[in-house]
Design a protein around this motif. Structure first.
Motif, short mmCIF file in Angstrom:
data_model
loop_
_atom_site.label_atom_id
_atom_site.label_comp_id
_atom_site.label_asym_id
_atom_site.label_seq_id
_atom_site.Cartn_x
_atom_site.Cartn_y
_atom_site.Cartn_z
N PHE A 192 33.89 17.14 -45.67
CA PHE A 192 34.56 17.17 -46.96
C PHE A 192 33.75 16.32 -47.93
O PHE A 192 33.11 15.34 -47.54
N GLU A 193 33.81 16.69 -49.22
CA GLU A 193 33.14 15.91 -50.26
C GLU A 193 34.03 15.81 -51.49
O GLU A 193 34.58 16.81 -51.96
N LEU A 194 34.19 14.60 -52.00
CA LEU A 194 34.92 14.36 -53.24
C LEU A 194 33.93 13.80 -54.26
O LEU A 194 33.35 12.75 -54.07
N PHE A 242 36.32 18.85 -55.44
CA PHE A 242 36.62 18.60 -54.03
C PHE A 242 36.17 19.82 -53.22
O PHE A 242 36.52 20.95 -53.55
N GLY A 243 35.36 19.56 -52.19
CA GLY A 243 34.81 20.66 -51.42
C GLY A 243 34.93 20.46 -49.92
O GLY A 243 34.97 19.33 -49.42
N TYR A 244 35.01 21.58 -49.21
CA TYR A 244 35.00 21.60 -47.74
C TYR A 244 33.92 22.56 -47.30
O TYR A 244 33.85 23.70 -47.78
N GLU A 245 33.05 22.12 -46.38
CA GLU A 245 31.97 22.98 -45.89
C GLU A 245 32.00 23.04 -44.36
O GLU A 245 32.06 22.00 -43.70
N LYS A 271 31.74 27.64 -47.54
CA LYS A 271 32.14 26.46 -48.29
C LYS A 271 33.30 26.82 -49.21
O LYS A 271 33.30 27.88 -49.84
N LEU A 272 34.29 25.93 -49.30
CA LEU A 272 35.42 26.07 -50.21
C LEU A 272 35.37 24.93 -51.22
O LEU A 272 35.06 23.79 -50.86
N GLU A 273 35.70 25.24 -52.47
CA GLU A 273 35.55 24.21 -53.51
C GLU A 273 36.62 24.39 -54.57
O GLU A 273 36.95 25.51 -54.96
N ILE A 274 37.15 23.27 -55.06
CA ILE A 274 38.12 23.28 -56.15
C ILE A 274 37.73 22.19 -57.15
O ILE A 274 37.28 21.11 -56.75
N GLU A 310 39.31 25.54 -61.22
CA GLU A 310 38.55 26.55 -60.48
C GLU A 310 38.80 26.41 -58.99
O GLU A 310 38.93 25.30 -58.47
N ALA A 311 38.83 27.55 -58.29
CA ALA A 311 38.87 27.58 -56.83
C ALA A 311 37.90 28.66 -56.38
O ALA A 311 38.03 29.83 -56.76
N ASN A 312 36.90 28.26 -55.57
CA ASN A 312 35.84 29.17 -55.16
C ASN A 312 35.60 29.12 -53.65
O ASN A 312 35.85 28.10 -53.00
N ALA A 313 35.10 30.24 -53.13
CA ALA A 313 34.67 30.33 -51.74
C ALA A 313 33.24 30.86 -51.72
O ALA A 313 32.91 31.80 -52.46
#
Length: 322
Positions: A41-43, A87-90, A97-100, A138-141
């Motif tokens: 995770f990354e903030l 905020f992202g999850y990879e 990767k998921l990112e908001i 935004e919410a991206n994959a």
């Protein structure tokens, strides 16, 4: 129109995801030595100075009368320091990767010098625009591709929500004069290249289309006029544009990164199904207790053509991985 855009974006994301799945085994083998964890995770927090050029400013020079013209100076007091977050999850094993992300930008006292000509009359004065707030969520994959040993590419998309508030004079606290709630699809591409072992250059690009309802507070009262909008039902707002983000990051203490970058959001805003007519009464004086407005109103239709909005700025940021 909105349905076709959704279908195109969904098809693009599905193609990218399917194509990435076919190559997941190759990617896994090529980068097995670089993976320390299966996921992370990354903030990211940014301290960014945004410059906001709203539609209300860019449309000032649009006049409907051929005998009139308007010229504007540079917009002033349209900057603000704010702290957006990402905020992202990879997942390193499955290469996705998921990112908001979210930010809100407000300018409370934008003003500009305007030169107007009307037949034989010329006026030159400073005009103050109403306070404007714009927020974006935004919410991206993404699907991750390994182009080279130190070069990664992320392809994907998601959804973007753009809200815009225009506050009016003499409105109660928390009220708005005009409010747009828009949302829609976007496609995204990001590229990361390792310049050194701990330093990376990143370039991201999003193309988006959002559409949504318009809400209007009526009537509108100020010191000179009393305006009552009619025929306002069914009006919507549309944003079409792109976002560009370029950054340089440096990793230290393994789980921490420092960022410096530039971000720009360029969009064209336009009304949809706009049939509004303003009925305006002029303030004819003070009768001792209250203002007196003219009995004969004037009728006008506000400018409704599309024009651009721009947000841009340089940022410093820091992130933590966990």
């Amino acid at each position: 129109m909105k349905f076709e855009v959704y279908c195109l974006c969904i098809s693009f994301v599905f193609f990218v995801w399917s194509f990435g799945s076919l190559h997941s085994e190759e990617n896994e083998t090529a980068n097995a030595s670089k993976k320390e964890r299966s996921s992370s995770f990354e903030l990211l927090l940014k301290r960014q100075t945004y410059h906001f050029i709203p539609y209300e400013y860019t449309s000032l020079t649009e006049v409907q009368n051929l005998h009139q013209s308007a010229t504007t100076d540079k917009l002033r007091q349209n900057s603000k320091v704010l702290i957006p977050f990402v905020f992202g999850y990879e997942n390193h094993e499955k290469n996705y990767k998921l990112e908001i992300s979210y930010f809100e930008m407000e300018i409370v006292n934008p003003n500009v010098l305007v030169l107007r000509t009307n037949e034989n009359q010329i006026s030159f004065n400073r005009e103050y625009l109403t306070p404007v707030t714009r927020s974006e969520l935004e919410a991206n994959a993404y699907r991750k591709f390994y182009l080279a040993e130190d070069w990664n590419l992320y392809l994907g998309g998601g959804i973007r929500n753009i809200n815009k508030y225009k506050y009016g004079t003499y409105l109660g606290e928390g009220a708005f004069q005009e409010y747009f709630f828009t949302y829609g699809p976007q496609v995204s591409i990001k590229s990361e290249y390792s310049v050194m072992e701990r330093m990376k250059v990143s370039i991201g690009f999003d193309g988006f289309y959002t559409q949504g309802n318009r809400f209007l507070k009526d009537p509108i009262l100020n010191s000179q006029t009393f305006t009552f909008p009619v025929n306002i039902a069914g009006t919507e707002g549309i944003y079409r544009g792109y976002e560009l983000d370029v950054s340089l990051s440096y990793r230290f203490f393994e789980n921490f990164k420092f960022y410096i970058g530039y971000n720009q959001i360029e969009s064209k805003f336009s009304y949809l199904n706009f049939h509004q007519i303003n009925v305006t009464y002029l303030n004819s004086g003070w009768n001792g207790n209250d203002s007196t407005f003219s009995e004969i109103p004037s009728f006008s239709q506000p400018t409704q053509t599309g024009n651009f909005e721009t947000l841009k700025g340089i940022y410093l940021g820091g992130s933590v991985n966990f």
